[in-house]
Design an enzyme around this catalytic site. Structure first.
Site, PDB file in Angstrom:
ATOM      1  CB  SER A   1     -10.062   5.348   2.678  1.00 36.23           C
ATOM      2  OG  SER A   1     -10.251   4.750   1.447  1.00 36.23           O
TER       3      SER A   1
ATOM      4  CE1 TYR B   1      -8.238   6.734   7.876  1.00 37.74           C
ATOM      5  CE2 TYR B   1      -9.215   5.303   6.231  1.00 37.74           C
ATOM      6  CZ  TYR B   1      -8.236   6.195   6.598  1.00 37.74           C
ATOM      7  OH  TYR B   1      -7.256   6.558   5.700  1.00 37.74           O
TER       8      TYR B   1
ATOM      9  CG  HIS C   1      -2.298   0.593   0.873  1.00 40.03           C
ATOM     10  ND1 HIS C   1      -2.467   1.716   0.074  1.00 40.03           N
ATOM     11  CD2 HIS C   1      -3.550   0.212   1.220  1.00 40.03           C
ATOM     12  CE1 HIS C   1      -3.759   1.986  -0.040  1.00 40.03           C
ATOM     13  NE2 HIS C   1      -4.438   1.095   0.632  1.00 40.03           N
TER      14      HIS C   1
ATOM     15  CB  THR D   1      -6.777   8.438   0.996  1.00 36.37           C
ATOM     16  OG1 THR D   1      -5.789   8.300   2.020  1.00 36.37           O
ATOM     17  CG2 THR D   1      -6.605   7.341  -0.044  1.00 36.37           C
TER      18      THR D   1
END
Length: 639
Positions: free
Chosen positions: A469, A467, A353, A480
């Protein structure tokens, strides 16, 4: 447009397509990611804190926030803006965000790497492991060549496709210079997206280093890395002129690898890429000192990693385990991505990532799926070329000393233990989806997020940090932003549904859902425009630490820590190419929620560790969706 695809002497199409508009045409003129106003950030921060705190806690947090806003926060903000103005070629989040990923010492597997699995090929006989591996490899190479030649269609978000997604618009815009092209697209309500991450899809890897890893790319390499049974193989997929090998030759080499009877290695190297990053950095240094420099270079520079698994997929849960972590021996988690294909032709991508976000990987997946299903290079009737694969394919041999063998054994034990603790669960809600919700004028994403809040309240009786994104790829070097789905609105609505149903009429409940939808829509728009608060506060904190300033009290507030301990972490994507996606929880007592709202159904994939019950959570999500849909349909619901 068959004739426009570039055919090499080999006869196979070398490119996916040839875009009239050059791939990077908009990149120069993309707008810059805005640094939000400090007062907006503080207001948004306090709005997100409100549902998580009691009155006393909130007063304390509010006071710290306002002190920060008037004092040290203001100074840091002004420094950040000045620094941003000096670095117009990039965005203010780029440096801090790379650092956040690359300085983390956690294993990448389960903590950072995510997966997205492909839908099966609509023609079932093409879901054979060898056929699909060949077709997807060819399509991936075509994608790479198309991108590097500048022929890949630019990534554009069309708000009004009738006007902007047209041949005539493309023919005009290509003559508008790059420095102005964004404005031309903007005039017709089209938003070109940042494509600066794409080059890292290929020939790239994350190298473990002490304290901070490094991203490495070597675009000259022409070989593919193939993993099977824990063994590493390489062969060239491009010739010296950069032309792709004939698909029948790629098929022959993959067939050779699939029929190789070499035993699994006693010490599979793949496990090392699942280790703590400092541990792995030291072991890697040992590998290099032990005469493995050339083979590691081959692993690191390979186009990508193709992992061929020797078992079929049993069900969706097994699929998620396979794509999210697999067995540890047959993956190289540091590669920008692993293309995984199981015995029954089920395919997926596991990606690292730090180099990029879901949008770049998704575009790659969409193109590979489309090309490999609509224009497959080989068919089940195709014969592999009669080439000598035993000379073309090289099996990599690693020289291991006792310390390395011990390191691999320990890595395997740790990997097995962490995977052992991971649960994956799944539901599919078939009583409605996007179509019905849009008809009722509520946001589909807001309804899914409301269900996650309602479910947690039902199961654990509380509202926690959540959360979601949101991509900021509409800006140059955007990454993001966080949407904070837990709000005073979702809390009020959830409490009404879960605790006090009898007190509310169906109309009142509808009103509450609509309120949530409106507010969530606003948060989503703000985040997509770079007007969230998380990245801004993150960058100010990063700046303070990099300048050696004592960490401001604001950041030492327990409430700040709690807001950033995201118990419910969520991410969504819908695409014709993707069956489902998922990732591990971001905290030990959290849920990792991957979800998709389709036209007439909703899918949800949840990961958790032993302190949380994901199966029960999903039952509560199902109940919440049922209740919300019933209320929207005007039905009375029972508790």
């Amino acid at each position: 447009a068959g004739w426009r695809r570039g055919y090499s002497s080999a006869g196979a199409a070398e490119y996916l397509h040839r875009s009239i508009v050059p791939t990077m045409h908009y990149q120069k003129s993309l707008p810059r990611l805005p640094v939000p106003k400090l007062e907006d950030t503080i207001t948004r921060y306090l709005n997100a804190q409100k549902p998580l705190l009691n009155d006393d806690q909130f007063r304390k947090t509010e006071e710290l926030a306002h002190q920060f806003e008037k004092g040290i926060g203001r100074e840091l903000h002004e420094q950040l803006v000045a620094q941003d103005n000096r670095n117009k070629h990039t965005s203010y989040i780029t440096g801090p965000w790379f650092d956040m990923y690359l300085k983390s010492r956690e294993p990448v597997v389960l903590n950072f790497n995510a997966f997205m699995s492909f839908n099966p090929d609509p023609k079932s006989e093409y879901n054979d492991q060898l056929i699909r591996a060949t077709n997807m490899t060819v399509s991936a190479v075509r994608f790479m060549k198309t991108f590097r030649a500048g022929y890949l269609e630019p990534e554009v978000f069309h708000l009004n496709p009738e006007k902007s997604d047209t041949e005539i618009f493309k023919k005009i815009i290509r003559f508008v210079p790059s420095s102005l092209s964004w404005f031309g697209a903007y005039m017709v309500n089209a938003y070109p997206l940042d494509m600066s991450q794409y080059f890292r899809l290929f020939n790239s890897t994350r190298l473990p280093k002490l304290n901070r890893d490094e991203l490495y790319t070597d675009e000259k390499a022409k070989h593919l890395l193939v993993l099977r049974n824990g063994n590493f193989y390489i062969f060239d997929v491009l010739d010296k002129d950069g032309n792709m090998l004939k698909p029948s030759e790629i098929q022959a080499h993959l067939k050779y690898i699939l029929s190789d009877s070499s035993p699994a290695p006693a010490f599979p190297l793949g496990y090392l890429s699942s280790e703590n990053r400092d541990t792995w950095a030291l072991l890697r240094k040992n590998l290099l000192d032990n005469g493995n420099e050339e083979v590691l270079q081959k692993v690191d520079s390979a186009l990508f990693c193709l992992s061929l698994d020797d078992f079929p997929v049993k069900d969706f849960v097994h699929l998620s385990h396979t794509m999210l972590h697999g067995d540890g021996a047959n993956r190289w988690y540091d590669k920008s991505f692993n293309l995984i294909i199981t015995k029954d032709g089920t395919a997926g991508i596991n990606f690292e990532h730090s180099w990029g976000d879901g949008v770049a990987v998704l575009r790659f997946q969409n193109e590979v799926f489309k090309d490999s299903t609509k224009a497959p290079a080989v068919s089940p009737q195709s014969q592999p070329a009669s080439v000598d694969s035993s000379t073309a394919v090289r099996k990599l041999d690693f020289k291991l000393n006792d310390a390395l063998k011990a390191g691999i054994t320990k890595a395997k034990q740790k990997f097995d233990a962490s995977v052992e603790g991971l649960s994956l669960n799944q539901i599919r809600f078939h009583e409605g989806g996007k179509d019905l919700l849009k008809q009722k004028k509520v946001s589909p994403d807001a309804v899914a997020q409301l269900a996650f809040q309602m479910a947690f309240l039902r199961q654990y009786n509380q509202t926690v940090a959540t959360y979601e994104s949101c991509s900021t790829a509409a800006f140059k070097h955007g990454r993001t932003e966080t949407i904070r789905p837990a709000s005073v609105h979702t809390k009020k609505c959830s409490e009404a549904f879960v605790r006090e149903l009898s007190k509310h009429s169906t109309e009142e409940l509808q009103k509450l859902v609509e309120e949530c939808s409106k507010y969530h829509g606003r948060l989503t728009k703000e985040a997509a425009m770079g007007q969230g608060f998380d990245r801004h506060l993150f960058s100010l904190r990063y700046l303070a630490l990099s300048k050696g300033i004592a960490l401001p009290d604001f950041y030492q507030d327990q409430a700040y820590a709690r807001l950033n301990h995201n118990i419910i972490s969520t991410s969504t994507l819908v695409s014709p190419a993707v069956q489902l996606g998922g990732f591990g929880p971001v905290v030990a007592d959290g849920f990792g929620v991957g979800y998709q709202v389709h036209d007439d159904w909703i899918g949800c994939n949840v990961s958790s560790y032993p302190t949380r019950n994901g199966k029960e959570y999903l039952q509560c999500v199902y109940k919440a969706l049922e209740d919300i849909f019933n209320v929207l349909k005007g039905k009375k619901i029972g508790s």
